[in-house]
Design a protein around this motif. Sequence first.
Motif, PDB file in Angstrom:
ATOM      1  N   HIS A 167       0.802  -1.219   0.000  1.00  0.00           N
ATOM      2  CA  HIS A 167       0.000   0.000   0.000  1.00  0.00           C
ATOM      3  C   HIS A 167       0.837   1.272   0.000  1.00  0.00           C
ATOM      4  CE1 HIS A 167      -3.445  -2.563   0.798  1.00  0.00           C
ATOM      5  NE2 HIS A 167      -2.774  -3.129   1.785  1.00  0.00           N
ATOM      6  N   ALA A 168       2.042   1.224   0.564  1.00  0.00           N
ATOM      7  CA  ALA A 168       2.903   2.415   0.634  1.00  0.00           C
ATOM      8  C   ALA A 168       4.347   1.990   0.368  1.00  0.00           C
ATOM      9  CB  ALA A 168       2.794   3.071   2.011  1.00  0.00           C
ATOM     10  N   PRO A 169       4.976   2.545  -0.650  1.00  0.00           N
ATOM     11  CA  PRO A 169       6.340   2.142  -1.005  1.00  0.00           C
ATOM     12  C   PRO A 169       7.386   2.710  -0.043  1.00  0.00           C
ATOM     13  CG  PRO A 169       5.621   3.920  -2.434  1.00  0.00           C
ATOM     14  CD  PRO A 169       4.447   3.582  -1.564  1.00  0.00           C
ATOM     15  N   LEU A 170       7.388   2.212   1.183  1.00  0.00           N
ATOM     16  CA  LEU A 170       8.328   2.691   2.192  1.00  0.00           C
ATOM     17  C   LEU A 170       9.504   1.732   2.315  1.00  0.00           C
ATOM     18  CD1 LEU A 170       5.834   3.749   5.015  1.00  0.00           C
ATOM     19  CD2 LEU A 170       7.033   5.240   3.401  1.00  0.00           C
ATOM     20  N   HIS A 171      10.697   2.284   2.431  1.00  0.00           N
ATOM     21  CA  HIS A 171      11.902   1.476   2.574  1.00  0.00           C
ATOM     22  C   HIS A 171      12.277   1.341   4.045  1.00  0.00           C
ATOM     23  CE1 HIS A 171      12.771   1.512  -1.751  1.00  0.00           C
ATOM     24  NE2 HIS A 171      12.333   2.762  -1.731  1.00  0.00           N
ATOM     25  N   ALA A 172      13.071   0.320   4.335  1.00  0.00           N
ATOM     26  CA  ALA A 172      13.541   0.119   5.706  1.00  0.00           C
ATOM     27  C   ALA A 172      14.474   1.258   6.115  1.00  0.00           C
ATOM     28  CB  ALA A 172      14.267  -1.215   5.812  1.00  0.00           C
ATOM     29  N   ASN A 173      14.376   1.662   7.369  1.00  0.00           N
ATOM     30  CA  ASN A 173      15.343   2.626   7.897  1.00  0.00           C
ATOM     31  C   ASN A 173      16.232   1.937   8.926  1.00  0.00           C
ATOM     32  OD1 ASN A 173      14.024   2.706  10.478  1.00  0.00           O
ATOM     33  ND2 ASN A 173      12.596   4.249   9.711  1.00  0.00           N
ATOM     34  N   VAL A 174      17.168   2.674   9.494  1.00  0.00           N
ATOM     35  CA  VAL A 174      18.156   2.062  10.376  1.00  0.00           C
ATOM     36  C   VAL A 174      17.520   1.493  11.633  1.00  0.00           C
ATOM     37  CG1 VAL A 174      18.743   4.149  11.700  1.00  0.00           C
ATOM     38  CG2 VAL A 174      20.495   2.401  11.288  1.00  0.00           C
ATOM     39  N   ASP A 175      16.364   2.001  12.052  1.00  0.00           N
ATOM     40  CA  ASP A 175      15.707   1.470  13.246  1.00  0.00           C
ATOM     41  C   ASP A 175      15.325   0.005  13.059  1.00  0.00           C
ATOM     42  OD1 ASP A 175      15.769   3.969  14.614  1.00  0.00           O
ATOM     43  OD2 ASP A 175      14.089   4.642  13.382  1.00  0.00           O
ATOM     44  N   LEU A 176      14.872  -0.358  11.857  1.00  0.00           N
ATOM     45  CA  LEU A 176      14.497  -1.745  11.601  1.00  0.00           C
ATOM     46  C   LEU A 176      15.732  -2.637  11.596  1.00  0.00           C
ATOM     47  CD1 LEU A 176      12.020  -3.504  11.022  1.00  0.00           C
ATOM     48  CD2 LEU A 176      12.457  -3.210   8.582  1.00  0.00           C
ATOM     49  N   ALA A 177      16.812  -2.170  10.981  1.00  0.00           N
ATOM     50  CA  ALA A 177      18.052  -2.957  10.961  1.00  0.00           C
ATOM     51  C   ALA A 177      18.611  -3.115  12.372  1.00  0.00           C
ATOM     52  CB  ALA A 177      19.073  -2.283  10.055  1.00  0.00           C
ATOM     53  N   LEU A 178      18.549  -2.051  13.152  1.00  0.00           N
ATOM     54  CA  LEU A 178      19.029  -2.110  14.530  1.00  0.00           C
ATOM     55  C   LEU A 178      18.174  -3.074  15.351  1.00  0.00           C
ATOM     56  CD1 LEU A 178      21.273  -0.757  16.170  1.00  0.00           C
ATOM     57  CD2 LEU A 178      19.643   1.018  16.833  1.00  0.00           C
ATOM     58  N   ALA A 179      16.888  -3.114  15.064  1.00  0.00           N
ATOM     59  CA  ALA A 179      15.993  -4.040  15.761  1.00  0.00           C
ATOM     60  C   ALA A 179      16.345  -5.490  15.444  1.00  0.00           C
ATOM     61  CB  ALA A 179      14.536  -3.752  15.377  1.00  0.00           C
ATOM     62  N   VAL A 180      16.731  -5.765  14.208  1.00  0.00           N
ATOM     63  CA  VAL A 180      17.155  -7.122  13.852  1.00  0.00           C
ATOM     64  C   VAL A 180      18.391  -7.505  14.661  1.00  0.00           C
ATOM     65  CG1 VAL A 180      18.066  -8.589  12.011  1.00  0.00           C
ATOM     66  CG2 VAL A 180      16.167  -7.035  11.531  1.00  0.00           C
ATOM     67  N   LEU A 181      19.341  -6.574  14.776  1.00  0.00           N
ATOM     68  CA  LEU A 181      20.559  -6.833  15.549  1.00  0.00           C
ATOM     69  C   LEU A 181      20.227  -7.121  17.010  1.00  0.00           C
ATOM     70  CD1 LEU A 181      23.637  -6.841  16.009  1.00  0.00           C
ATOM     71  CD2 LEU A 181      23.522  -4.345  16.236  1.00  0.00           C
ATOM     72  N   THR A 182      19.411  -6.290  17.623  1.00  0.00           N
ATOM     73  CA  THR A 182      19.127  -6.466  19.048  1.00  0.00           C
ATOM     74  C   THR A 182      18.243  -7.683  19.311  1.00  0.00           C
ATOM     75  OG1 THR A 182      17.262  -4.894  18.890  1.00  0.00           O
ATOM     76  CG2 THR A 182      19.408  -4.011  19.551  1.00  0.00           C
ATOM     77  N   ALA A 183      17.238  -7.901  18.464  1.00  0.00           N
ATOM     78  CA  ALA A 183      16.320  -9.018  18.681  1.00  0.00           C
ATOM     79  C   ALA A 183      17.012 -10.361  18.487  1.00  0.00           C
ATOM     80  CB  ALA A 183      15.127  -8.900  17.730  1.00  0.00           C
ATOM     81  N   SER A 184      17.998 -10.411  17.605  1.00  0.00           N
ATOM     82  CA  SER A 184      18.692 -11.676  17.322  1.00  0.00           C
ATOM     83  C   SER A 184      19.892 -11.901  18.232  1.00  0.00           C
ATOM     84  CB  SER A 184      19.151 -11.705  15.864  1.00  0.00           C
ATOM     85  OG  SER A 184      20.100 -10.680  15.608  1.00  0.00           O
ATOM     86  N   SER A 185      20.219 -10.916  19.073  1.00  0.00           N
ATOM     87  CA  SER A 185      21.404 -11.013  19.926  1.00  0.00           C
ATOM     88  C   SER A 185      21.060 -11.197  21.399  1.00  0.00           C
ATOM     89  CB  SER A 185      22.264  -9.746  19.760  1.00  0.00           C
ATOM     90  OG  SER A 185      22.691  -9.599  18.427  1.00  0.00           O
ATOM     91  N   GLY A 186      19.808 -11.528  21.673  1.00  0.00           N
ATOM     92  CA  GLY A 186      19.411 -11.739  23.059  1.00  0.00           C
ATOM     93  C   GLY A 186      19.393 -10.466  23.871  1.00  0.00           C
ATOM     94  N   MET A 187      19.227  -9.337  23.222  1.00  0.00           N
ATOM     95  CA  MET A 187      19.204  -8.048  23.913  1.00  0.00           C
ATOM     96  C   MET A 187      17.764  -7.622  24.190  1.00  0.00           C
ATOM     97  SD  MET A 187      22.069  -5.932  21.712  1.00  0.00           S
ATOM     98  CE  MET A 187      23.741  -6.569  21.477  1.00  0.00           C
ATOM     99  N   PRO A 188      17.526  -6.812  25.214  1.00  0.00           N
ATOM    100  CA  PRO A 188      16.175  -6.289  25.463  1.00  0.00           C
ATOM    101  C   PRO A 188      15.809  -5.242  24.419  1.00  0.00           C
ATOM    102  CG  PRO A 188      17.727  -5.268  26.965  1.00  0.00           C
ATOM    103  CD  PRO A 188      18.499  -6.330  26.223  1.00  0.00           C
TER     104      PRO A 188
END
Length: 411
Positions: free
Chosen positions: A343-364
Amino acid sequence: MRDQEPRLTTREAAELLGVKPETVYAYVSRGQLSSRRAPGGRGSTFDADEVRALARRGRRDGGGSGAASGQELSVRTRLTLIEGDRYYYRGVDAVELALRHSYEEVAEWLWTGRPSPGAVLTAPEASATAARHAAAALPEHTTPTDRLRVAAVAAATADPLRFDLSEDAVLGTARVLLPTLVAALPPAWGGHPEQGPLAHRLWARLSGLPAEEAALHALDTALGLLADHDLAASTLAVRVAASARAHAYAAVSAGLGVIEGPLHGAAGGLAHRLLLEVLDQGDAGPVVAEELRAGRRVPGLGHRLYTGEDPRARALFALLEDIPRAAPALAAARDVQATVARHAPLHANVDLALAVLTASSGMPATAAETIFAVARTAGWIAHALEEYGERPLRMRPSGVYTGPRPPQPVP
């Protein structure tokens, strides 16, 4: 009574704003513009007055301050340039710099404009002890950013030379404050190294998982990528404080006070929680639907300064692809982006990439904000250094009074 003005199509809004249609949707995702589905559900429409108001706010003057005339504040800086969906630190591609150099070396480049191979930052015992004791006295539920803010104030009290705003003195403060902030954070497990690269010390305070080389490199690179980003809200606060000749610890405290907003440093934590929900349900569809139903924008997508993908996100995603345990969170992030893209051509920003790093690293979830705050401290001090060389109190825009005209009776 005037007839209601027809609503604008996406293309008409883009032309009025002088941007691409994709950027219009980025403004919507950032809460700067509201939209309504067009009749028949094809495309979106926009209020003409709202678009014109945003266009007026977006017109910058050629230099100095345009705040008095109703334009956005514009500040000359030699630190960061954002242009053509790329960004540069002192003329050097920031992504390449962060990939090839440690965070400490990137920080020194921002501060001095000189290469500093093998740069090491170590907190003096007096500074680290004061910061730890102050942070430890806070309630258990205290956020990491609260701890960092208190640590900065405590570190200032341990530095009798903090009011010396000469370049050499402020550089000394910078090299002390960064490792002190990390030292003030409680360890996530028994070991908490106080030596070595700052990213290694930070990892031990955010994750209980083993610190694998690829993950450490991703964290170190993330710190470098986030070190500065032109005049973001927190950076402006730092420059205002420095303009009033607040010392560097106080200027950084001003930045930490702003960074907690959901549209700034806290956005990574919102994206982290979103990814965990997608992983739990196995599908981004219902999670995205619930965000939209609640009237919230989907975190981690769109950026007002980039028409394409955020270059910081692109670089961090590439590193995360080499970490096997990050694969599920990466897939969830791609699912979120693909779902919204219908519906909206939005690209990923650094917050999403940072979330992948933290969520996959056992971080809160709060880890993203912590990483952001520690990283951006380097840029804040670079901006403070720059501002100390300018005319004092120049960050003083004039208000445009809209209240009742005097004289009014005393109530």
